[in-house]
Design a protein around this motif. Sequence first.
Motif, PDB file in Angstrom:
ATOM      1  N   ARG A   2       3.575  32.219   2.452  1.00 61.26           N
ATOM      2  CA  ARG A   2       4.499  31.254   1.963  1.00 61.26           C
ATOM      3  C   ARG A   2       3.959  30.902   0.529  1.00 61.26           C
ATOM      4  NH1 ARG A   2       6.763  26.613   5.962  1.00 61.26           N
ATOM      5  NH2 ARG A   2       7.741  28.100   7.590  1.00 61.26           N
ATOM      6  N   PRO A   3       4.846  30.672  -0.386  1.00 57.35           N
ATOM      7  CA  PRO A   3       4.136  30.521  -1.881  1.00 57.35           C
ATOM      8  C   PRO A   3       3.606  28.886  -1.839  1.00 57.35           C
ATOM      9  CG  PRO A   3       6.830  30.007  -1.766  1.00 57.35           C
ATOM     10  CD  PRO A   3       6.477  30.716  -0.535  1.00 57.35           C
ATOM     11  N   PRO A   4       2.701  28.737  -2.888  1.00 62.00           N
ATOM     12  CA  PRO A   4       2.150  27.374  -2.955  1.00 62.00           C
ATOM     13  C   PRO A   4       3.096  26.456  -3.313  1.00 62.00           C
ATOM     14  CG  PRO A   4       0.931  28.997  -4.137  1.00 62.00           C
ATOM     15  CD  PRO A   4       1.995  29.709  -3.789  1.00 62.00           C
ATOM     16  N   ALA A   5       2.849  25.164  -2.810  1.00 59.43           N
ATOM     17  CA  ALA A   5       3.758  24.067  -3.191  1.00 59.43           C
ATOM     18  C   ALA A   5       3.380  23.345  -4.349  1.00 59.43           C
ATOM     19  CB  ALA A   5       3.918  23.103  -1.850  1.00 59.43           C
ATOM     20  N   ASP A   6       4.639  22.665  -4.895  1.00 58.44           N
ATOM     21  CA  ASP A   6       4.390  21.768  -5.964  1.00 58.44           C
ATOM     22  C   ASP A   6       3.526  20.781  -5.943  1.00 58.44           C
ATOM     23  OD1 ASP A   6       4.666  21.040  -8.721  1.00 58.44           O
ATOM     24  OD2 ASP A   6       6.786  21.936  -8.794  1.00 58.44           O
ATOM     25  N   THR A  65       0.916  -1.198  -0.123  1.00 58.31           N
ATOM     26  CA  THR A  65      -0.091   0.009  -0.030  1.00 58.31           C
ATOM     27  C   THR A  65       1.030   1.225   0.009  1.00 58.31           C
ATOM     28  OG1 THR A  65      -0.101  -0.046   2.360  1.00 58.31           O
ATOM     29  CG2 THR A  65      -1.839  -1.138   1.283  1.00 58.31           C
ATOM     30  N   VAL A  66       0.265   2.458  -0.411  1.00 56.79           N
ATOM     31  CA  VAL A  66       1.082   3.621  -0.648  1.00 56.79           C
ATOM     32  C   VAL A  66       0.542   4.829   0.322  1.00 56.79           C
ATOM     33  CG1 VAL A  66       1.927   5.502  -2.224  1.00 56.79           C
ATOM     34  CG2 VAL A  66       2.007   3.045  -3.093  1.00 56.79           C
ATOM     35  N   THR A  67       1.191   5.383   1.065  1.00 61.70           N
ATOM     36  CA  THR A  67       0.854   6.316   1.838  1.00 61.70           C
ATOM     37  C   THR A  67       1.372   7.640   1.499  1.00 61.70           C
ATOM     38  OG1 THR A  67       0.359   4.756   3.565  1.00 61.70           O
ATOM     39  CG2 THR A  67       0.701   6.935   4.354  1.00 61.70           C
ATOM     40  N   VAL A  68       0.611   8.801   1.755  1.00 58.03           N
ATOM     41  CA  VAL A  68       1.288  10.073   1.664  1.00 58.03           C
ATOM     42  C   VAL A  68       0.869  10.970   2.934  1.00 58.03           C
ATOM     43  CG1 VAL A  68      -0.634  11.038   0.159  1.00 58.03           C
ATOM     44  CG2 VAL A  68       1.524  12.183   0.224  1.00 58.03           C
ATOM     45  N   GLY A  69       1.352  11.814   3.540  1.00 54.92           N
ATOM     46  CA  GLY A  69       1.248  12.609   4.699  1.00 54.92           C
ATOM     47  C   GLY A  69       2.076  13.758   4.700  1.00 54.92           C
ATOM     48  N   LEU A  70       1.446  14.546   5.729  1.00 54.08           N
ATOM     49  CA  LEU A  70       2.330  15.624   6.167  1.00 54.08           C
ATOM     50  C   LEU A  70       2.878  15.494   7.331  1.00 54.08           C
ATOM     51  CD1 LEU A  70      -0.626  18.358   5.000  1.00 54.08           C
ATOM     52  CD2 LEU A  70       1.690  17.938   3.973  1.00 54.08           C
ATOM     53  N   GLY A  71       3.954  16.413   7.824  1.00 56.44           N
ATOM     54  CA  GLY A  71       4.527  16.270   8.836  1.00 56.44           C
ATOM     55  C   GLY A  71       6.250  16.191   8.928  1.00 56.44           C
ATOM     56  N   GLY A  72       6.651  15.307   8.239  1.00 58.16           N
ATOM     57  CA  GLY A  72       7.923  15.130   8.561  1.00 58.16           C
ATOM     58  C   GLY A  72       8.524  14.501   9.578  1.00 58.16           C
ATOM     59  N   VAL A  73       9.302  15.156  10.456  1.00 64.08           N
ATOM     60  CA  VAL A  73       9.771  14.369  11.702  1.00 64.08           C
ATOM     61  C   VAL A  73       8.304  14.375  12.811  1.00 64.08           C
ATOM     62  CG1 VAL A  73      11.740  15.285  11.703  1.00 64.08           C
ATOM     63  CG2 VAL A  73      10.261  16.362  12.938  1.00 64.08           C
ATOM     64  N   LEU A  74       7.188  15.010  12.535  1.00 62.10           N
ATOM     65  CA  LEU A  74       6.085  15.070  13.162  1.00 62.10           C
ATOM     66  C   LEU A  74       4.947  14.059  12.645  1.00 62.10           C
ATOM     67  CD1 LEU A  74       5.845  18.755  14.112  1.00 62.10           C
ATOM     68  CD2 LEU A  74       6.672  17.111  15.574  1.00 62.10           C
ATOM     69  N   VAL A  75       5.164  13.419  11.948  1.00 57.54           N
ATOM     70  CA  VAL A  75       4.283  12.417  11.236  1.00 57.54           C
ATOM     71  C   VAL A  75       3.359  11.559  11.999  1.00 57.54           C
ATOM     72  CG1 VAL A  75       5.912  10.535  10.122  1.00 57.54           C
ATOM     73  CG2 VAL A  75       3.730  11.166   8.971  1.00 57.54           C
ATOM     74  N   GLU A  76       4.355  10.926  13.135  1.00 63.55           N
ATOM     75  CA  GLU A  76       3.658  10.061  14.095  1.00 63.55           C
ATOM     76  C   GLU A  76       2.893  10.706  14.919  1.00 63.55           C
ATOM     77  OE1 GLU A  76       6.684   7.716  15.633  1.00 63.55           O
ATOM     78  OE2 GLU A  76       7.326   6.775  13.685  1.00 63.55           O
ATOM     79  N   GLU A 110      -7.367  14.576   0.942  1.00 63.28           N
ATOM     80  CA  GLU A 110      -7.780  14.122   2.145  1.00 63.28           C
ATOM     81  C   GLU A 110      -7.254  14.613   3.232  1.00 63.28           C
ATOM     82  OE1 GLU A 110      -8.091   9.875   1.715  1.00 63.28           O
ATOM     83  OE2 GLU A 110      -9.317   9.797   0.073  1.00 63.28           O
ATOM     84  N   LEU A 111      -5.826  14.928   3.235  1.00 63.52           N
ATOM     85  CA  LEU A 111      -5.011  15.455   4.173  1.00 63.52           C
ATOM     86  C   LEU A 111      -5.725  16.426   5.019  1.00 63.52           C
ATOM     87  CD1 LEU A 111      -1.646  15.095   2.672  1.00 63.52           C
ATOM     88  CD2 LEU A 111      -2.724  13.552   3.894  1.00 63.52           C
ATOM     89  N   ARG A 112      -5.715  16.627   6.242  1.00 59.66           N
ATOM     90  CA  ARG A 112      -6.205  17.671   7.013  1.00 59.66           C
ATOM     91  C   ARG A 112      -5.343  18.864   6.956  1.00 59.66           C
ATOM     92  NH1 ARG A 112      -6.165  13.408  10.907  1.00 59.66           N
ATOM     93  NH2 ARG A 112      -4.597  14.413  11.918  1.00 59.66           N
ATOM     94  N   GLY A 113      -4.095  18.647   6.648  1.00 58.06           N
ATOM     95  CA  GLY A 113      -3.378  20.193   6.284  1.00 58.06           C
ATOM     96  C   GLY A 113      -3.065  19.993   5.115  1.00 58.06           C
ATOM     97  N   SER A 114      -4.020  19.778   4.257  1.00 60.07           N
ATOM     98  CA  SER A 114      -3.724  20.096   2.624  1.00 60.07           C
ATOM     99  C   SER A 114      -3.766  21.434   2.285  1.00 60.07           C
ATOM    100  CB  SER A 114      -5.158  19.449   2.015  1.00 60.07           C
ATOM    101  OG  SER A 114      -4.889  19.720   0.612  1.00 60.07           O
ATOM    102  N   ALA A 115      -4.347  22.383   3.087  1.00 58.04           N
ATOM    103  CA  ALA A 115      -3.923  23.820   2.888  1.00 58.04           C
ATOM    104  C   ALA A 115      -2.778  24.321   2.901  1.00 58.04           C
ATOM    105  CB  ALA A 115      -4.714  24.556   3.888  1.00 58.04           C
ATOM    106  N   LEU A 116      -1.709  23.579   3.791  1.00 59.52           N
ATOM    107  CA  LEU A 116      -0.269  23.857   3.743  1.00 59.52           C
ATOM    108  C   LEU A 116       0.379  23.845   2.455  1.00 59.52           C
ATOM    109  CD1 LEU A 116       0.700  21.923   6.984  1.00 59.52           C
ATOM    110  CD2 LEU A 116       0.634  24.311   6.632  1.00 59.52           C
ATOM    111  N   LEU A 117      -0.231  22.850   1.596  1.00 57.59           N
ATOM    112  CA  LEU A 117       0.486  22.933   0.064  1.00 57.59           C
ATOM    113  C   LEU A 117      -0.106  24.190  -0.768  1.00 57.59           C
ATOM    114  CD1 LEU A 117      -0.259  19.003  -0.487  1.00 57.59           C
ATOM    115  CD2 LEU A 117       1.892  19.758  -0.035  1.00 57.59           C
TER     116      LEU A 117
END
Length: 740
Positions: free
Chosen positions: A687-691, A640-651, A674-681
């Motif tokens: 900050r500029p929009p992410a790619d 399965t493939v997972t994508v998430g936000l957080g880096g060191v805070l992902v857990e 679906e990500l709750r933090g999708s707005a960060l992108l």
Amino acid sequence: MLGSTHGTLTTDSRRARVIACGEQRPGPVVHDRVDDLDVSGRPLYADVPDLTRFFRPESVAVIGASDVAGRPNTGITRQLLAWAERMGARVHPVHPTRPSVFGIPCAASVAELPPGQVDLAVLLVADPLPVIEELADAKVRFAVAFASGFAETGEAGAEAQERLADAVRRSGIRLLGPNTNLNAFEHFREDLTGPAIALITQSGHQGRPVFALQELGIRLSHWAPTGNEADLETADFISYFSEQPEVGAIAAYVEGLKDGRAFLLAADRAARRGVPVVAVKVGRTETGARTAASHTGKLTGADEVVDAAMRQYGVVRVDGLDELQDTATLLARARAPLADGVAVYSISGGTGAHVADLAAGLGLRLPRLSDERQAELHQWIPEYLSVANPVDNGGHPVGDRRGRKIIDALLADPSIGVLICPVTGPFPPLSDKLVQDLVAAAEETDKLVCVVWGSPVGTEPAYRETLLGSSRVATFRTVGNCLTAVRAWLHHHAFVREYRSPFDEAPRTPSPSFRKAEALMRPGRQLSEHAAKQLLRAYGIRVPREQLVTSAAAAVRAAAQVGYPVVMKASGDRIAHKTELGLVKIGLTSASQVRDTYRELTDIARYEGVSLDGILVCQMVEQGVETVVGVTHDDLFGPTVTVGLGGVLVEVLHDAAVRVPPFGEDQAHAMLAELRGSALLDGVRGRPPADRDALVEVVLRVQRMALELGDHIAELDINPLLVLPRGQGAVALDALVVCR
């Protein structure tokens, strides 16, 4: 009577009419050849078993038949005889010591059955294993085993079930069970018409409320109680039911899935055919998962993966049997929507506002009616009442000619596809006139009219005769069930319109990257960060400029070539958490810092007992959104493939979305949404929009790795994957790969 969950009703032919189920589907397709395999050698399309002679046999053998008073087998034999008579099937009782059963001549053994003339054998024996080979010799096509004491009882039972499954595979017979029941042989009403619900359950009791919908005039066509699924499983019945032209929806109560891949292929077939699948899947909690395993002996996969897999293929997951009833009924019988707007109409402003809030909270769209439409409604509704949507009529207009005019005006609005009218309780004669107008209007429109009859009694003529007597009004007993069913109906049709099977585009042959990547694998071991990044490079995933060095002098030369500032990290195949061990240093800007850091990192590694293959001197990349992309192996569905936000805070954040390969670009974008933090992108606090497109591309490349290397990779984490500003791509700053 599209959807109602209480009461009983005897319908005449007029009341038994149903709404046509959208566009006509093609006729049945069975016995597909499974000759297309994906890159890992797995089938890409479901083989559809021909179960016609299981559900409608011409000849039935009852092994262990009895007519001795007080014996359990006697009651079962009697029910099977009644069922066979309705089917027009001949019955062959089998018993070693009885010349006849219920007056029918009895065969002493399976060997005495007419070869090739028995479609279905019902096994009323404690141990079905010895009978299977005999049935194969008699060329019996299907068998049902009621016996318990198999995988549901523990390890010994699981071994006995595997022996039974092996015997069935060798025999060529298709087996239902063991540990199943008589639900497949229930008395289905034949006076009901229109699209039907086909029912699948692993435990018979949970299907009873759906089966009872027939008392409300809602047609059921099949019931498959799968039991322990030693052979025939939920996926087989989904595939078969989706091909039956009379089936408008499939309702399932699933305790555990036998084969995740088979389930996805079956759901894909249903999605291609536009047949909705509505499922209760137990196991959302740890306790629920344990209970499911102990009851059926099957593995329950991680619930997040199950949930994601169902969404990928349009399976509507509901939480309870009442939702299963109402949602499956609406999806089976309602036409495709003409618009996705919902209008809430009531005689109470408070009720309308409450229902509208709940609807909006579920994501339903309640468009504001135009000024022209509101002016039209105010011809019949006092000016001081709101008619913007929700619409409050104040009560009295429903009692005269104004009531029907209001309903017609709402249904005529092009932005409205669904009219929902909550009736909190009976208030005759107004409530009687209101539902009469709603039923009459529903007969003349292609739009969906829903009524929530809120009376706790349910014996009122307005409900039992007018609403349940209508084939065009969807009647519910709770607002919650109404709104969740409407949402599922809208989502299903939107999903079907856009659905493209991911299996059509799944890779059949390995990519050029595969051979390079395969050479990097170390069975049973973890790769060093340096080797893990080589794996990413092989699949075209960008990593920072870096060099692996084994001396302080080489580190200084590497830093000059990489370009200051640099990051230095220890690299080895047994280091999982470098940061916690102090084996990562960032922001180094001079040769002296690099030289000192090299010595410091190697000293820490010696102190911690960590074996190194060198020190990585890396380009320092900043100014992006930290994300994680990874692969894990689910026991049920595989990679399965997972994508998430957080880096060191992902857990800590637990903000992630998961998909089961194969999937396309649309699903990758859906994961980000679906990500709750999708707005960060999208860029926050200046900050500029992410790619986003670059992140989606990485997700798809990681999916390709999962498909091609699924047998080699136990776990892969790209963390952090730094998503740079739009147009600048994404960079994998670190990676962990554990080989299987």
